[in-house]
Design a protein around this motif. Structure first.
Motif, short mmCIF file in Angstrom:
data_model
loop_
_atom_site.label_atom_id
_atom_site.label_comp_id
_atom_site.label_asym_id
_atom_site.label_seq_id
_atom_site.Cartn_x
_atom_site.Cartn_y
_atom_site.Cartn_z
N LYS A 9 -11.60 -1.49 2.90
CA LYS A 9 -11.38 -0.15 3.43
C LYS A 9 -10.02 0.31 2.94
O LYS A 9 -9.04 -0.41 3.02
CB LYS A 9 -11.41 -0.20 4.96
N GLY A 10 -9.99 1.53 2.40
CA GLY A 10 -8.70 1.96 1.86
C GLY A 10 -8.53 3.46 1.90
O GLY A 10 -9.46 4.23 2.13
N ARG A 11 -7.28 3.86 1.70
CA ARG A 11 -6.93 5.28 1.63
C ARG A 11 -6.84 5.68 0.18
O ARG A 11 -6.27 4.98 -0.64
CB ARG A 11 -5.53 5.46 2.24
N TYR A 12 -7.38 6.82 -0.13
CA TYR A 12 -7.34 7.31 -1.49
C TYR A 12 -6.80 8.72 -1.52
O TYR A 12 -7.01 9.49 -0.59
CB TYR A 12 -8.76 7.33 -2.10
N THR B 51 -10.13 8.31 3.61
CA THR B 51 -10.22 6.89 3.95
C THR B 51 -11.68 6.47 3.87
O THR B 51 -12.53 7.05 4.52
CB THR B 51 -9.70 6.63 5.37
N HIS C 93 -8.87 13.36 5.54
CA HIS C 93 -7.82 13.68 6.52
C HIS C 93 -7.29 15.08 6.31
O HIS C 93 -6.99 15.79 7.22
CB HIS C 93 -6.62 12.74 6.39
N ASP D 173 -6.81 13.64 1.12
CA ASP D 173 -6.61 12.23 1.48
C ASP D 173 -7.89 11.74 2.13
O ASP D 173 -8.40 12.38 3.06
CB ASP D 173 -5.46 12.08 2.47
N ASP E 26 0.82 -1.22 0.00
CA ASP E 26 0.00 0.00 0.00
C ASP E 26 0.85 1.26 0.00
O ASP E 26 0.33 2.34 -0.29
CB ASP E 26 -0.92 0.01 1.23
N GLY F 159 -14.51 10.79 5.88
CA GLY F 159 -13.20 10.13 5.85
C GLY F 159 -12.05 11.00 5.41
O GLY F 159 -10.93 10.51 5.24
#
Lengths: 172, 989
Positions: free
Chosen positions: B879-882, B872, B857, B870, B126, B855
């Protein structure tokens, strides 16, 4: 359960096939990984890691469960049974295992441990489960080798033998 | 050794399997169960979320900085340490096990992380940042073959990597002379055998000897060993390949593990430690290997009575993004059998191989047969319908005549044995066809959709290793040198106590090879099967093997068991000569039986097998002249019939040819489109049956695969090349609920070409059953054309459309998406307790956005119209960070704005745009209306597809609810619990 910290490892204590065991696991560690690589019980197989194929089915406190959807920490203090616990003694197959052998209910054997655990749980809870109920339980398992017909035959035969043995015990 | 063998011997009897006790008790030894060296590291693979893109940059620094990470293997190291993989056609193209400069399918490896454990390796994946420049995508083979299609490999100049024309007999004259022509065009879908155990590789490298040691659940053919050794740039003896004792199914698929053997070998070299990799299910479904999808147009020249005089094939084979060995073998495996079970003397073939932005293809049970028979047997049904004939009569009139075996087909196969007419007649009688025809009559009288399908097929087995050279022109073949044959090998060893071991290179995945070989050897040596121990896994450094070794093309019973029989006979002859001296009789008078060597007609004059067998160890001086030893015999056997393709392109592609005749009846639910198999009868002539239980297992197992292929399974791709079948809840495999039990019948015509008379039987139903079911559905629904898989939704739509042709499109609650398309649209509105200008300002303020975007940040304003964020987000199980980029356009302050942008993350990507309009509906009350359109791809589309619409609605609803709350109260229209539930259920806001 205490508050857990990511990336810390915690002891998990439970009974595995009747014997107390202890393993160290991160909060995110799957039960399958603890069973297979922590405790060396490689009989429980991992086929999909998303709860569909059924190969990893184990028994937790008497209920069948997908070990790939269970975190190791969740079984702390519980009783886990796996395919390694089905043999009455080393070298002697259980009635269910023997039925699978006689009916060619397996080929590659990868899905088999999960199927055996589901049927073992079913027959202990519902010894008279009928064909539709057995089929319903088996529908949670994917097998790519057999075409299922021999698995159904093995399951029905095992049920009948269990019940025959039970009746003989009651009459004895 | 007291068990008396049954009369006729052990071979052919359903003895219990020696494999089962371990497998039933959790003692199997699959690749992930094997002991590994202390210090072994674990690998995870970063894969492309895009179907086609240039790789701008790969930044591994953050991944390398993660504690526990040992190294990251990228294309640079792969190119430095290895060579491109051999490609099976002459073409200016390179195939690598990792994406080099560009990605060409979703799931293509981009980097391999090696770390202390798999969890850390996946964390590090990741952290790798890859920049992509997205390229146009081509998914459909027909589009890919067009001259102006986007090109996957610029060096080729086209996506058509190979084209060949073939002509056998006088097809043009036959078409000219024929009274009728009948044609079909069919598209066979992509699917896969999807074994329940995924790929696994354990690799190490010894720099002192420049040698690799790889354990993988590879299935063969071991011709691939040469590909791997060449790629790793070492001689074959420095590429040791071992297979585990047990393998959790393969069905051809585990041939495709070889690029990962190369990658993990290189990863181990880079890490200077052993490396282990176990593929996960998403990786397996999206990027292991699949069968080819194929578009075929097949035309027949037909006489009035249904007799076919000529066939004209046009096959467009889609091999995915790279042509990997042994492809394009799927297209050529059936080349000798392009006339199926029929005596058709004139054939024209045009074969094109095309590359598309999909996973590369490889071996899959049936291997070319399903695709080829789908066209041929659909055609036979169409001939019957168009000529007003009974389909069964059309089949009968065209079958290869009894008494003409061995029969050379027009395209070069030598059909070994059979009586197709007799087998067909037996099937009709014993399978109860008359009853089905009566059931159909009664069902139709009640208005039900009930149909019957037929298929006749020849099932080839024991592939000629030279058939693939038919892809080359005769001139190119002459230049390259002939390739042919199919070496099978078996070794029999006797230890100093007289115990017998058998070693073959057959690499079974549950087919019971060890049991059958114990039977065969027990018969030859007069022992009981329990006395024989068999090993069938391979270690290329120690065992006898050749390029044809492995488990594919149903070669076990005809070739491997045959070679074992020859080895056992050879050692038995020697043992008889040893015993002859001990018994004082002629060698020809010695029988090996009941664990003894005994004089024929005088069983009292006997000596134990162990005593005879041990002589070569303990007293070699006592061996008679001409007997060198009885310790070990290795036999290699290759059938003389498997010659190289000749200058006229005649190809004897396989050694054995079983015959199959199937018929079935199905009922289709008019409303739901569900197909119920009422009865399925399958007649097999697989030559001599070595073990009835295992033959039945192969037939029912192959049948189940075929039911999946016919009714459920397809590797679905979106128009942007997104892979949409990433879980076993999306790629549906038949369960016990879907698979009917077929009625299995046999007609035994032993093969004259194999030592035991056996033919292969493992793949036939994968060839015959999909089209047989399709023919039955076509018969039930009166369809001219049928496309697999026959999923209920598609059938129901067609039935509805055909039933009410006057009606417009059926009413639906949602706009029907194109099959496989993952486009999200939606709209809604929210009431915000603030004046319009204030809401406008909030929408453009990064601080507000950070507070209200679910979500988020960090939201940074890059320019007056560009934001970076950013985010999440969890969608279903993922579940992921984009990283999100948002662009504002068409600004109409304070009334309307268009937000467009894209997100990128380890779990996928998205692009979309939305128009927001603000209306002051009351003083200090603003109604925000939004409409959006988004496309989502990558991992999240593969595994979360079913949940995306609902999730998107919830997330966007949350955004406006937060906006309303942030503005100081007010209420989003439809932000209440009921309304949210409504949104979740897809009814819109």
């Amino acid at each position: 359960m205490p508050k857990l910290t990511k990336s810390e490892r915690y002891p998990v204590r439970f009974t595995l096939n009747g014997r107390p065991v202890e393993a160290w696991a991160e909060p995110r560690t799957l039960l399958t990984d603890v069973l297979r690589h922590g405790l060396g019980s490689t009989g429980t197989h991992v086929g999909c890691e998303h709860g569909v194929c059924g190969a990893c089915t184990v028994e937790i406190d008497g209920e069948p469960a997908r070990a790939c959807l269970v975190l190791a920490g969740q079984v702390d203090g519980q009783a886990v049974r796996t395919v390694e616990g089905l043999e009455p003694e080393a070298g002697r197959l259980s009635v269910l295992q023997d039925a699978f052998r006689r009916h060619h209910g397996l080929q590659c054997g990868f899905c088999t441990p999960g199927i055996l655990m589901t049927l073992d749980c079913l027959f202990r809870a519902r010894p008279d489960a009928d064909e539709a109920e057995i089929r319903d339980h088996l529908s949670g398992h994917l097998c790519r080798c057999t075409g299922y017909a021999p698995i159904m035959r093995a399951a029905l035969d095992a049920r009948d033998r269990f019940n025959q043995a039970r009746r003989e015990e009651t009459h004895a | 050794m007291t068990a008396i063998p049954p009369s006729g011997g052990w071979t052919g009897r359903p003895v219990p399997r020696v494999e089962d006790a371990a497998l039933l008790t959790g003692r199997g030894r699959y690749v992930d169960d094997l002991p590994i060296a202390p210090g072994t590291l674990h690998a995870a693979v970063l894969r492309s979320p895009h179907a086609h893109a240039m790789i701008r940059r790969v930044d591994t620094s953050a991944a390398l900085a993660l504690p526990g990470v040992a190294c990251v293997l990228t294309a640079d190291e792969v190119r430095r340490l290895s060579r491109a993989m051999t490609v099976g056609v002459k073409a200016d193209v390179e195939a690598w096990p990792i994406a080099v400069d560009r990605v060409r399918y979703v799931g293509e490896p981009v980097a391999v992380v090696v770390a202390a454990d798999r969890y850390v390796a996946e964390d590090a994946i990741d952290l790798i940042e890859v920049g992509y420049d997205i390229l146009p995508v081509v998914v459909d083979p027909r589009t890919a073959a067009e001259p102006d299609a986007p090109t996957l490999h610029p060096s080729l100049g086209s996506n058509v990597i190979n084209e060949r024309l073939f002509r056998y007999g006088e097809p043009d004259a036959a078409f000219e002379a024929s009274s009728r022509r009948v044609a079909v065009t069919v598209s066979y879908p992509r699917n896969s055998g999807t074994p329940i155990e995924t790929y696994g590789v354990i690799a190490s490298y010894d720099p002192g000897e420049d040698a690799y040691d790889v354990t993988a659940n590879f299935q063969g053919p071991f011709s691939i060993h040469a590909v791997v050794a060449r790629a790793l740039n070492v001689p074959g003896n420095r590429m040791r390949l071992r297979t585990p004792p047990d393998s959790g199914g393969s069905f051809g698929i585990k041939q495709g593990v070889f690029p990962y053997m190369i990658l993990m070998a290189l990863a181990a070299r880079l890490a200077d430690r052993p490396v282990k990799w176990i593929e996960d299910r998403l990786e397996h479904l999206s990027a292991s290997v699949s069968a080819t999808n194929r578009v075929t147009t097949l035309e027949a020249a037909v006489e009035a009575d249904g007799r076919v005089t000529a066939l004209r094939w046009d096959q467009l084979e889609d091999c995915g993004a790279h042509l990997r060995a042994p492809e394009p073998a799927t297209l050529y495996r059936m080349h000798g059998n392009m006339t199926g079970a029929y005596a058709i003397r004139h054939v024209a073939i045009r074969n094109r191989i095309v590359l598309t932005n999909k996973t590369p293809t490889g071996l899959n049970r049936g291997f070319g047969g399903p695709q080829m028979y789908f066209a041929l047997e659909r055609l036979m049904q169409r001939i019957a319908i168009e000529l007003g004939l009974d389909p069964l009569d059309v089949i009968r009139r065209n079958l290869v005549p009894a008494g003409s075996f061995p029969y050379r087909t027009a395209t070069g196969a030598l059909l070994d044995s059979g009586d197709y007419q007799a087998a067909l007649t037996r099937a009709i009688d014993q399978g109860g066809l008359a009853g089905l025809i009566e059931t159909r009559r009664a069902a139709r009288a009640e208005g039900r959709l009930y149909g019957i399908g037929y298929t006749a097929a020849v099932e080839p087995s024991v592939s000629n290793m030279g058939y693939i050279t038919a892809v080359l022109s005769p001139a190119a073949r002459r230049k390259a040198g002939p390739k042919n044959g199919a070496q099978a090998t078996a070794t029999i060893a006797i230890d100093p106590l007289g115990a017998v071991s058998v070693k073959v290179a057959s690499v079974p995945q549950g087919q019971g090879h060890r049991t059958v070989l114990a039977q065969v050897v027990a018969d030859a040596l007069g022992l009981e099967p329990g006395a024989i121990r068999v090993l069938a896994d391979v270690d290329t450094a120690r065992d006898a093997w050749s390029i044809a070794s492995g488990n594919y093309s149903s070669r076990f019973a005809p070739a491997v068991a045959g070679a074992t029989k020859l080895a056992a006979d050879r050692i038995a002859e020697k043992l008889k000569r040893v015993a002859a001296g001990q018994l004082n009789v002629a060698a020809g008078e010695v029988d090996l039986a009941n664990g003894r060597a005994q004089a024929r007609g005088n069983p009292e004059n006997a000596v134990s097998f162990a005593r005879v067998a041990a002589a070569a160890h303990w007293a070699p001086g006592t061996l008679p002249d001409g007997v060198d030893q009885t310790i070990r015999e290795t036999v290699f056997w290759t059938p003389e019939q498997l010659i190289a393709p000749d200058d006229e392109d005649a190809v004897n592609s396989s050694l054995c040819h079983g015959f199959i005749f199937d018929f079935c009846s199905v009922e289709v639910d008019r409303l739901t489109g569900a197909v119920r198999i009422d009865k399925y009868v399958t007649m097999h002539d697989c030559g001599r049956i070595l073990h009835p239980g295992m033959v039945a297992g192969q037939v029912t197992g192959g049948f189940a695969h075929a039911v999946g292929a016919a009714l459920l399974e397809e590797y679905a791709y979106g128009p942007d090349g997104s892979f949409l079948s990433g879980t076993l809840a999306d790629y549906l495999i038949p369960t016990v609920m879907e698979v009917a039990e077929p009625v299995i019948l046999h007609y035994e015509s032993p093969s004259p070409f194999t030592p035991l008379g056996a033919k292969g039987v493992g793949e036939g139903n994968c060839m015959s059953t999909p089209v047989c079911l399709a023919n039955a559905v076509a018969d039930a629904c009166d369809f001219d054309d049928v496309t697999l898989p026959l999923v209920p939704a598609h059938l129901a739509d067609r039935l509805a459309a055909e039933e009410k042709p006057s009606r417009e499109t059926p009413t639906r609650t949602a706009v029907p998406a194109k099959p496989g398309e993952r486009k999200l649209t939606g709209e809604g509105s929210a009431l915000v307790a603030a004046p319009r200008q204030a809401v406008w300002d909030m929408l453009l303020d990064p601080k507000t956005l950070e507070a209200v975007i679910p979500g988020a940040h960090g939201v940074r304003k890059v320019s007056s119209t560009r934001f970076l964020a950013d985010v999440t987000l969890g969608v279903g199980p993922v579940k992921g960070r984009y990283r999100a980029e948002i662009e504002l356009s068409d600004l109409d302050e304070p009334g309307a704005v268009t937000l467009s942008g894209g997100t990128d993350g380890a779990l996928g990507f998205g692009r979309g745009s939305g128009r927001i309009t603000l209306a002051e509906t009351a003083p200090d009350r603003t109604t925000v209306h939004y409409a959006y359109e988004a496309v989502i791809g990558g991992k999240v589309a593969s595994v979360g597809g079913r949940l995306l619409d609902g999730a998107a609605r919830v997330v966007i609803g949350q955004f406006f609810k937060s906006l309303a709350a942030h503005a100081g109260g007010g209420k989003g229209n439809g932000s209440g619990l009921l309304a949210r539930l409504r949104r979740l259920l897809g009814r819109g806001a």
